[in-house]
Design a protein around this motif. Structure first.
Motif, PDB file in Angstrom:
ATOM      1  N   SER A  19     -43.943   9.436 -18.045  1.00 15.64           N
ATOM      2  CA  SER A  19     -43.121   9.756 -19.331  1.00 15.64           C
ATOM      3  C   SER A  19     -42.664  11.076 -19.581  1.00 15.64           C
ATOM      4  O   SER A  19     -41.479  11.405 -19.950  1.00 15.64           O
ATOM      5  CB  SER A  19     -43.852   9.052 -20.773  1.00 15.64           C
ATOM      6  N   SER A  20     -43.540  11.960 -19.194  1.00 17.47           N
ATOM      7  CA  SER A  20     -43.295  13.407 -19.182  1.00 17.47           C
ATOM      8  C   SER A  20     -44.089  14.249 -18.150  1.00 17.47           C
ATOM      9  O   SER A  20     -45.168  13.884 -17.953  1.00 17.47           O
ATOM     10  CB  SER A  20     -43.586  13.898 -20.839  1.00 17.47           C
ATOM     11  N   LEU A  22     -44.339  18.388 -16.504  1.00 19.26           N
ATOM     12  CA  LEU A  22     -43.839  19.693 -16.519  1.00 19.26           C
ATOM     13  C   LEU A  22     -44.044  20.472 -15.256  1.00 19.26           C
ATOM     14  O   LEU A  22     -45.320  20.506 -14.805  1.00 19.26           O
ATOM     15  CB  LEU A  22     -44.652  20.620 -17.860  1.00 19.26           C
ATOM     16  N   LEU A  47     -38.919  20.876 -17.576  1.00 13.96           N
ATOM     17  CA  LEU A  47     -39.801  19.741 -18.235  1.00 13.96           C
ATOM     18  C   LEU A  47     -38.906  18.455 -17.951  1.00 13.96           C
ATOM     19  O   LEU A  47     -37.561  18.307 -18.018  1.00 13.96           O
ATOM     20  CB  LEU A  47     -39.726  19.780 -19.670  1.00 13.96           C
ATOM     21  N   THR A  49     -38.637  14.239 -18.814  1.00 13.36           N
ATOM     22  CA  THR A  49     -38.718  13.226 -19.737  1.00 13.36           C
ATOM     23  C   THR A  49     -37.967  11.846 -19.256  1.00 13.36           C
ATOM     24  O   THR A  49     -36.800  11.843 -19.159  1.00 13.36           O
ATOM     25  CB  THR A  49     -38.267  13.622 -21.292  1.00 13.36           C
ATOM     26  N   ASP A  50     -38.821  11.013 -18.796  1.00 10.72           N
ATOM     27  CA  ASP A  50     -38.566   9.797 -18.300  1.00 10.72           C
ATOM     28  C   ASP A  50     -37.860   9.848 -17.000  1.00 10.72           C
ATOM     29  O   ASP A  50     -38.256  10.729 -16.126  1.00 10.72           O
ATOM     30  CB  ASP A  50     -37.779   8.948 -19.446  1.00 10.72           C
ATOM     31  N   GLU A  54     -35.179  17.308 -19.200  1.00 10.53           N
ATOM     32  CA  GLU A  54     -34.884  17.800 -20.229  1.00 10.53           C
ATOM     33  C   GLU A  54     -34.610  19.222 -20.778  1.00 10.53           C
ATOM     34  O   GLU A  54     -33.723  19.637 -21.244  1.00 10.53           O
ATOM     35  CB  GLU A  54     -36.054  17.472 -21.144  1.00 10.53           C
ATOM     36  N   ILE A  65     -44.048  20.242 -25.380  1.00  9.07           N
ATOM     37  CA  ILE A  65     -44.593  18.856 -24.775  1.00  9.07           C
ATOM     38  C   ILE A  65     -45.429  18.281 -25.533  1.00  9.07           C
ATOM     39  O   ILE A  65     -46.223  18.885 -26.499  1.00  9.07           O
ATOM     40  CB  ILE A  65     -45.384  19.727 -23.305  1.00  9.07           C
ATOM     41  N   THR A  66     -45.619  17.164 -25.162  1.00  9.34           N
ATOM     42  CA  THR A  66     -46.688  15.992 -25.804  1.00  9.34           C
ATOM     43  C   THR A  66     -47.834  16.247 -25.212  1.00  9.34           C
ATOM     44  O   THR A  66     -48.208  16.681 -24.020  1.00  9.34           O
ATOM     45  CB  THR A  66     -46.053  14.605 -25.853  1.00  9.34           C
ATOM     46  N   THR A  69     -48.291  14.944 -21.487  1.00 14.45           N
ATOM     47  CA  THR A  69     -47.301  15.501 -20.602  1.00 14.45           C
ATOM     48  C   THR A  69     -48.202  15.819 -19.280  1.00 14.45           C
ATOM     49  O   THR A  69     -49.571  16.503 -19.551  1.00 14.45           O
ATOM     50  CB  THR A  69     -46.610  16.659 -21.129  1.00 14.45           C
ATOM     51  N   GLY A 435     -37.602  10.766 -11.824  1.00  9.97           N
ATOM     52  CA  GLY A 435     -38.890  10.864 -12.851  1.00  9.97           C
ATOM     53  C   GLY A 435     -40.062  10.269 -12.040  1.00  9.97           C
ATOM     54  O   GLY A 435     -40.950  10.439 -12.654  1.00  9.97           O
TER      55      GLY A 435
END
Length: 516
Positions: A19-20, A22, A47, A49-50, A54, A65-66, A69, A435
């Motif tokens: 999903s993420s 970096l 970064l 994302t999917d 991004e 970032i979450t 990540t 990704g």
């Protein structure tokens, strides 16, 4: 498309979507859409994302970032866009090394789409196609335009498509329409139209990185207009992403030229055409490509190996990308092709000055131009501005080059030159497509599955190679006429590597216990 018992990679755990991600601390070869130029960012971050990029950021720029990540430290390494191969025949992998000294005249009679019909089973097509694509992604290729002329039956067509889907690579699988009369039962274009419709209507491949295009080699010089119209209508109905064709004008007589597309009234199609080789392209043909935004796929090693040549391709580089062609005879990676094209173009243009008894003042082609042909231009050939670049919104098709540890890249300053002129495919540490990890830590993520698959492929290749070795093939010789153009077949000078009367051309092999 029906569930295929040949499939082996559909549930590989390593291919699940991250999903993420970096990428942090490396040198980024990004692309500036405003200036349409490469942008080198040192100590940068990207970064993902999917399936999309991004953010592309310089040193110290804040990135949100979450907690989930995955952070990948690429300090000292180079993050580059994936390479785009705009001409390929993945299914031919089993022929590897058999055509090392072959000519195009012999190729058509021994290894080509009509000669090979009946030689390969659906299983053979599946494992060969998959092996060829995995070989490509291992070298940093993330997108392949596959001229899939293994369409000898519904089953062989489906096998090649399924292998493309299972590879996880971004494959534009171009179904080849051709009247196959060399096997029983014959497999003709009307049946192929129905087969294409069945495959393209089935949603089972959707959601993968594979898309279905069209390949056709009879646009000219003497086209069957009704057949062409039926194929183009089908292409428009299904909104295919690309139509590709072999174009060898001049003495070869396999035109499929821009002028042929104009005469048929299809050159203004909203679907991009990719003309592979475009040998002996005319000046008017080049202008048609520019006017209607269609591209040439230059395959430097192939065009040298087989003698297509590329006498004017350096003049159409603004509408050209790089391809491989028959990887069973030479390299499967775009890096090698790009380097060959760069240096061959330099040699040609230097030679024009030297022929005037002058000394060249400047270098005629830069590494940046070569890099763009291998990446962004491949995306443009497919009219996909989100492929072959690192920029926000682009597809997350990325390659990590291990420029920190590689002896061949040690001491680099310019990351583009480091890749184009100094790297090897062994320096590809990681590859992402959409990704998803396809290669990580220097190994394909499907490594655990690769061992079992490898045995399937080797069994297939051994059977096919043994049969070919034991089968003599007749093909036109000196004094005969080349049927496509009606011109005589001539002989080339064979260079000598031995003193005396011999040439050393074939070499000698000492075979002991079955090993060379």
């Amino acid at each position: 498309m029906r569930p295929n018992q040949l499939s082996i990679f559909l549930t590989v755990p390593g291919l699940t979507l991250a999903s993420s991600l970096l990428f942090k601390g490396g040198t980024i070869i990004a692309f500036d859409n405003q200036t349409e130029s490469l942008q080198v960012i040192r100590n940068g971050s990207v970064l993902v994302t999917d399936d999309r990029i991004e953010t592309v950021a310089g040193p110290g720029a804040p990135i949100h970032i979450t907690n989930g990540t995955e952070v990948v430290d690429i300090t000292g390494k180079i993050l580059a866009p994936g390479q785009v191969n705009t001409h390929f025949h993945g299914w031919q992998t089993a022929f590897k090394t058999l055509g090392s000294n072959t000519s195009l005249v012999e190729y058509f009679s021994r290894y080509g789409e009509f000669a090979a019909a009946g030689l390969l089973s659906p299983e053979d097509v599946y494992v060969g196609q998959l092996a060829g694509i995995l070989e490509s992604v291992n070298g940093g290729v993330t997108t392949v335009l596959d001229h899939a002329h293994h369409t000898w039956s519904n089953a062989t067509a489906e096998a090649g498509l399924q292998a493309s889907v299972d590879s996880g690579v971004r494959v534009f699988w171009a179904y080849a329409f051709h009247n196959i009369t060399t096997i029983t039962p014959n497999f003709l274009v009307p049946e192929q139209l129905a087969n294409f419709r069945d495959l393209a209507s089935n949603a089972s491949f959707r959601g993968s990185a594979t898309e279905i295009g069209i390949a056709y080699d009879s646009f000219g010089p003497s086209p069957n207009v009704a057949e062409v119209n039926a194929i183009i209508s089908l292409a428009e109905e299904f909104k295919v992403p690309v139509i590709t064709t072999h174009s060898l004008q001049g003495p070869w007589g396999i035109d499929n030229s821009p002028e042929d597309l104009l005469n048929l009234g299809i050159i203004n199609s909203t679907i991009p055409f990719v003309l592979s080789h475009a040998s002996f392209l005319t000046a008017s043909g080049a202008q048609l490509l520019r006017t209607f935004n269609h591209y040439v796929s230059i395959t430097p090693e192939s065009e040298s190996h087989y003698g297509h040549t590329h006498p004017h391709s350096h003049l159409i580089q603004d509408q050209a990308a790089i391809g491989v062609d028959t990887h069973f005879t030479f390299s499967s990676d775009i890096l090698t092709q790009t380097r060959l094209w760069l240096q061959a173009t330099r040699r040609r243009l230097y030679g024009e000055v030297l022929e005037r008894w002058q000394v060249p003042d400047n270098n005629p082609m830069s590494v940046n131009q070569a890099f763009l042909m291998a990446t962004r231009h491949g995306g443009l050939a497919l009219r996909r501005s989100d492929l072959g670049i690192i920029a926000p919104g682009a597809k997350a098709d990325l390659v990590v080059w291990n420029a920190r540890d590689s002896p061949s890249m040690l001491g680099w300053n310019d990351p583009v030159a480091a890749i184009v002129l100094h790297a090897s495919v062994g320096d590809v540490e990681a590859v992402l497509v959409d990704g998803k990890w396809q290669k990580k830590g220097g190994r394909l993520v499907a490594e655990g599955y690769y061992t079992a698959f490898r045995e399937r492929f080797l069994a297939s290749a051994a059977r096919i190679q043994n049969k070919l070795i034991q089968t003599s093939s007749e093909f036109p010789r000196v004094g005969d006429v080349w049927p496509a153009s009606g011109l005589p077949i001539g002989d080339t000078l064979t260079v000598d590597t031995l003193r005396g009367n011999g040439t050393g051309y074939g070499g000698t092999f000492l075979v002991v216990d079955g090993a060379q």
